[in-house]
Motif scaffolding. Structure first.
Motif, PDB file in Angstrom:
ATOM      1  N   GLU A  61      -1.925   6.743  -0.073  1.00 26.34           N
ATOM      2  CA  GLU A  61      -3.189   6.988  -0.784  1.00 26.34           C
ATOM      3  C   GLU A  61      -4.126   5.783  -0.687  1.00 26.34           C
ATOM      4  N   THR A  62      -3.585   4.580  -0.842  1.00 25.69           N
ATOM      5  CA  THR A  62      -4.459   3.400  -0.914  1.00 25.69           C
ATOM      6  C   THR A  62      -4.814   2.823   0.459  1.00 25.69           C
ATOM      7  N   GLU A  89      -8.521   3.501   2.053  1.00 29.73           N
ATOM      8  CA  GLU A  89      -9.684   2.731   1.603  1.00 29.73           C
ATOM      9  C   GLU A  89      -9.779   1.412   2.370  1.00 29.73           C
ATOM     10  N   GLU A  90      -8.628   0.755   2.556  1.00 33.34           N
ATOM     11  CA  GLU A  90      -8.621  -0.515   3.271  1.00 33.34           C
ATOM     12  C   GLU A  90      -9.058  -0.343   4.724  1.00 33.34           C
ATOM     13  N   THR A 102       2.976   5.443   4.837  1.00 34.97           N
ATOM     14  CA  THR A 102       1.748   4.638   4.897  1.00 34.97           C
ATOM     15  C   THR A 102       1.321   4.441   6.350  1.00 34.97           C
ATOM     16  N   HIS A 146       0.801  -1.218   0.000  1.00 33.19           N
ATOM     17  CA  HIS A 146       0.000   0.000   0.000  1.00 33.19           C
ATOM     18  C   HIS A 146       0.840   1.276   0.000  1.00 33.19           C
TER      19      HIS A 146
END
Lengths: 378, 378
Positions: free
Chosen positions: A45-46, A49-50, A131, A42
């Protein structure tokens, strides 16, 4: 179950489920265990969502996040390295060998997309830390580093947020370094584990690390490597482990991100099919033996594994393509299919829901304790 | 402890101690465990002296004997092969490499004596069976084969005398073959074990074998590999093992046949110092890493290990000479010293009496059961 660790994390059953699949993480936490999302792939940014999804599905139960910040990377010291930049540094021999394996199996690999090219290099330390920082916008209750001593920034982040920091150790010496670095929980991971692992077995490593740490800050030690059942979890805790850290068992769940073909291969495999080789990430990691691992490890023309992070650029896309072709019925592609899995794969004989797996762990755990009590009953 | 196995063998605590040392065998049986004499180096002539001694010192408690009848030997099919005959077939390169290692360390190897020359080849199957037959003149209560499926004669001997036959398995497939051959007890030996071993860890292998056997004749499965404490024994039994089969822990006892130098090296070692290599017997066997194992495994000039039984002819005499020189204060000889030992060597921090080790196992076992009970107490 009553223990300091259970209190520390607000859980009832100290079964830690490492998974790249948010569904597994939420299901395990809901069932009383502790889900840990593997966030290596990840970006800041991603990850939202998770974690948003987990927040909506975990019934307010605690969960954690695991990143992989390797201490040694072939690109160490270089900043902002993109996947595209690394691609250009892969030797022709390696590129050709991988392409040959796919061609022999009739597998077509799609060209790396623009989006992939701009992605950070695999296992990029800066990306991992950013992250992690992004993850703290969510109610995470544990952060873990999967390889080596966490960087000071990671320890500091945990301290600042009042969240314990865990790290994996494959040898006594590693555990002592982790303790000195300020880590709160140590995962003693035996050689039978899937993914990156050392050479010492769980049955030896757990007591060796507990003994070496002594009363040092009373650091809880979790046992990892080969644990697929509640009986094995009880075994680990009989030796003083505070809980079990598991991974492979979740790959054979209905929620898992793994393909049906891989799950079928898990069911068919014995423990000896889980081999410890460098040919996926560049560091020794246990995975299912396949024609891919055989070719890189044993074929006379093999150029050998490249160091981390280069090897992942070769293997990940190729194996994704093989997996897709295998799902379409290509038998040779099926032979190539592999994924990180531990020796515990030999104990897999069905695919269950993740919540059911937690229940089965609890049942097995109780049965194991009863078995021991019955043996010494008058 | 109450169990079918304890009743079968007339013991109180299912701790099996494999040892080449009669003192250890007798001490363990006296203390409530079950001593098993490793008789590989014996002949029908020499075994009586050992077993007579045990008979006089075991207080009438049961004990057993272990031989090693390999299924595959480079001299397979040849009968009456003497050590002298084999010596002549060792390639010059191997002879020279071994001699060079000793010379570099200033160790003098005595010429093989006449008596040694007439001895059967190492691991000679006929000698093993005749030794076993001779052993039945003593009240042995168990016979075990340390490598592979026992020959039919061995199973028949056990049946004829009403003595259970045990055999070691390093993989599920081996265990299924053993069960089919009529073996009464299966020892599931993990890769962490000292001596000949496979690649699967004890924590995985024990449940994998128990599961594979199912209810097949209700064969008891003993756990072996890495077990040095009562906590680990409880761990194995939590997973359904009927007892623990141990070896390395007895090497660090006051009674042991090992030299003071080797015991000091055991105390200094971590689990990672126990390496699985071919350079002592010709088959993969775990032993203490030393300059001897390093040279055979890693030196560019190494001619590589010879197959069983040839390799033992090179290594045993050389390492005995190194051990003797090390006892005399030769530091380079000390670096060469090695012996079969498992990863559990990382848990050794003192030398105790064998009877005391049994007591410590019992204490540790009870503590482990109490630990598990406390965790789930209301």
């Amino acid at each position: 179950m009553k223990s300091r660790l259970c209190e520390m994390l607000g859980i009832e059953f100290p079964l830690f489920a490492f998974s790249h699949c948010r569904d597994v993480v939420a299901a395990v936490s809901r069932a009383g265990g502790f889900g840990v999302l593997g966030a290596t792939i990840h970006t800041p940014e991603t990850i939202h969502e998770e974690l948003d999804w987990i927040d909506r599905h975990c019934d307010g139960k605690p969960y954690g996040i695991d990143v992989l910040v390797p201490e040694n990377l072939a690109t160490r010291g270089e900043r902002g390295v993109t996947t595209r930049a690394l691609e250009g540094r892969i030797p022709d021999a390696h590129r050709a060998f991988a392409a040959g394996l796919l061609a022999d199996a009739g597998v077509t690999r799609r060209a790396a997309s623009e989006r992939t090219g701009d992605m950070p290099q695999p296992f990029d330390p800066d990306n991992a830390l950013r992250t992690l920082e992004a993850a703290f916008e969510h109610p995470i209750k544990l952060i873990a580093n999967a390889l080596g001593v966490p960087p000071q920034e990671m320890i500091d982040m945990g301290r600042a947020h009042g969240v314990p920091v865990a790290a994996l150790a494959g040898a006594k010496e590693h555990a002592l370094r982790l303790a000195a670095s300020g880590v709160d929980i140590i995962v003693a991971q035996g050689t039978e584990a899937g993914g990156h692992c050392g050479e010492v077995s769980t049955l030896v490593l757990v007591p060796e690390i507990i003994k070496a740490l002594g009363s040092d800050r009373n650091i809880p030690v979790l046992a990892a490597g080969g644990i697929m059942t509640g009986e094995q979890m009880a075994a680990a805790m009989a030796m003083g482990a505070a809980g079990a850290w598991t991974g492979s068992v979740w790959l054979a769940t209905t929620e898992s991100e793994t393909s049906p073909v891989f799950r079928e291969k898990m069911i068919a495999a014995t423990s000896r099919d889980a081999v410890r080789v460098r040919s996926r990430t560049g560091k020794p990691a246990r995975q299912l033996r396949s024609t891919w691992t055989d070719a890189w490890e044993r074929h006379p023309d093999s150029p050998g594994a490249l160091p981390m992070p280069f090897m992942s650029l070769i293997s990940e896309g190729a194996l994704r393509a093989a997996d897709a072709a295998a799902q379409g019925g290509n038998a040779k592609a099926r032979d190539l299919v592999t994924y990180f899995v531990g020796q515990g794969v030999g104990l897999v004989d069905d695919v269950r829901g993740a919540g059911q797996v937690v229940q089965d762990f609890k049942t097995g755990y109780i049965e194991a304790v009863e078995r021991l009590n019955d043996l010494i009953a008058e």
